[in-house]
Design an enzyme around this catalytic site. Structure first.
Site, PDB file in Angstrom:
ATOM      1  N   SER A   1      11.084   5.140   0.772  1.00 43.80           N
ATOM      2  CA  SER A   1      11.011   4.421   1.926  1.00 43.80           C
ATOM      3  C   SER A   1      10.857   4.994   3.031  1.00 43.80           C
ATOM      4  O   SER A   1      10.366   4.350   4.159  1.00 43.80           O
ATOM      5  CB  SER A   1      12.574   3.792   1.911  1.00 43.80           C
ATOM      6  OG  SER A   1      13.579   4.952   1.963  1.00 43.80           O
TER       7      SER A   1
ATOM      8  N   LYS B   1      10.120   0.692   8.103  1.00 45.06           N
ATOM      9  CA  LYS B   1      11.013  -0.186   9.203  1.00 45.06           C
ATOM     10  C   LYS B   1       9.858  -0.878  10.019  1.00 45.06           C
ATOM     11  O   LYS B   1      10.232  -1.993  10.744  1.00 45.06           O
ATOM     12  CB  LYS B   1      11.703   0.926  10.003  1.00 45.06           C
ATOM     13  CG  LYS B   1      12.971   1.466   9.190  1.00 45.06           C
ATOM     14  CD  LYS B   1      14.036   0.571   9.097  1.00 45.06           C
ATOM     15  CE  LYS B   1      15.386   1.208   8.577  1.00 45.06           C
ATOM     16  NZ  LYS B   1      16.376   0.298   8.736  1.00 45.06           N
TER      17      LYS B   1
END
Length: 401
Positions: A303, A53
């Protein structure tokens, strides 16, 4: 024309030089044997702030005009995006306010504050938190930084795809988790522009799978009450911008169950020695679900690794149970001195590890000389569970469940 191009992603890569880490690509012998082809793990769980992110948040905030920076930024997130915005803002000297749900894990709240953001706890679910953040933006003029529905954010996430092509140019398949779609869209833009033959497979949790019905309808549609342990991909509606890209460039979207997510997280910890959150483990869950359906070499994108320790404990137990490595049994025995020790001796012979024992003598269903025992055992798999149950029966015990 797509809203994000390869040039946008390459520009984002230059912007992120010295900011985001080029994360490791680790081979997995265990997964490779299962799939029948080389499998590599792209370790964004080792990225700064613990997830990808930071990439999109930094590119978005860095692209703001001076007057927009002066007004500050605001975001809403349960964890990963919150930390990405907080660190990106601190690095760029921009004031940040982050709204988080009241039930957000304390380690994520603490980390977001430590990166320099003002944290405001509001609402019980992310939708309520999101509404509060947008209301704050309207009142104060702060720029709302969306977690996935903006071209700059998608371009930043697309740098993961460029790194994969540099680290594994022979890759044939990339497997990536999908929530709102920003990461999958970014990877698809960068990879398909350079390797249109490379297959991209998105993965969603069954309880929060908005993309399959949306792709079937040809437009983003909402799923009511998304429910999954994988909070990083627990999104009820695809983003408008990433949806258009995913629909054109992502080859397939699959779903995985909670049991498969648990097993994947456990595998990452035991086999790869990597701490991965359930959303980050979703590509591995897809490999476990249908191992023979992937063309290799395969790259699975881990992720994120921001998993709450309490959830980690629960998920690991669930994952072990899903693999048949826990066994709960109830049985009755004669209530006399040494009876429990004799029972435990039977279990010792078959090498079952006793985790918990509940010994009941006062239930009205029991006879005067009976006791009921509930055992929670750690086993070595389904075959060992069957062996333990059989040993108890042969020893004269009635196994009730």
């Amino acid at each position: 024309m797509l809203p994000v191009t390869l040039d946008d992603v390459r520009g984002a890569q230059k912007m992120l030089s010295g900011v985001a880490r080029v994360t490791a690509l680790e081979g997995s012998r265990h997964l490779s044997q299962m799939v029948g082809a080389p499998v590599h793990l792209k370790c964004e769980n080792l990225q700064r702030t613990g997830s990808f992110k930071l990439r999109g948040a930094y590119v978005r905030i860095a692209g703001l005009l001076p007057e927009e920076r002066a007004a500050g930024v605001v975001a809403a997130s349960a964890g990963n995006h919150a930390q990405g915005v907080a660190l990106a803002s601190a690095l760029l000297g921009v004031r940040s306010t982050v709204f988080m749900p009241k039930g957000a894990p304390l380690p994520k709240v603490s980390a977001t504050r430590d990166y320099g953001a003002e944290v405001r706890l509001h609402g019980q679910v992310v939708d309520e938190t999101l509404a509060a953040a947008q209301e704050y933006a309207a009142e104060t003029g702060a720029v709302f930084i969306h977690p996935f529905d903006h071209p700059d954010v998608i371009a930043g996430q697309g740098t993961v795809g460029l790194e994969i092509l540099e680290q594994c140019p022979e890759a044939r398949t990339i497997v990536v988790g999908i929530g709102g779609g920003g990461l999958a869209a970014g990877i698809a833009v960068s990879v398909k522009a350079l390797r249109p033959d490379l297959k991209i497979i998105g993965v969603q949790a069954e309880g929060a799978a908005a993309y399959p019905p949306s792709l079937a309808a040809g437009r983003p549609v909402s799923v009511g009450n998304p429910a999954t342990m994988a909070d990083g991909i627990k999104v009820g509606r695809p983003g408008d911008v990433p949806f258009g890209i995913v629909g054109k460039l992502v080859d397939e979207v699959r779903t995985v169950s909670e049991d498969e997510l648990s097993a994947a997280l456990l595998l990452c910890l035991e086999r790869a020695k990597l701490v991965v959150e359930p959303a980050g483990a979703s590509p591995v869950a897809a490999l476990l679900s249908r191992p023979g359906s992937f063309e290799g070499p395969v790259v699975a994108v881990l992720s994120g690794g921001n998993v709450d320790p309490v959830l980690m404990q629960r998920v690991l137990r669930h994952g072990m149970a899903a693999q048949g490595r826990y066994l709960a049994v109830r049985l009755r025995l004669t209530d006399r001195p040494g009876a429990l020790a004799t029972l435990l001796g039977v279990l010792s012979v078959v090498d079952a590890n006793v985790l918990d024992v509940s010994h009941v003598r006062t239930d009205p269903r029991l006879g005067l000389t009976e006791a009921e025992v509930e055992l929670h055992l750690e086993t070595k798999g389904p075959a060992h569970c069957a062996e333990v149950s059989q040993a108890l029966r042969e020893a004269g015990y009635t196994v009730m469940g």
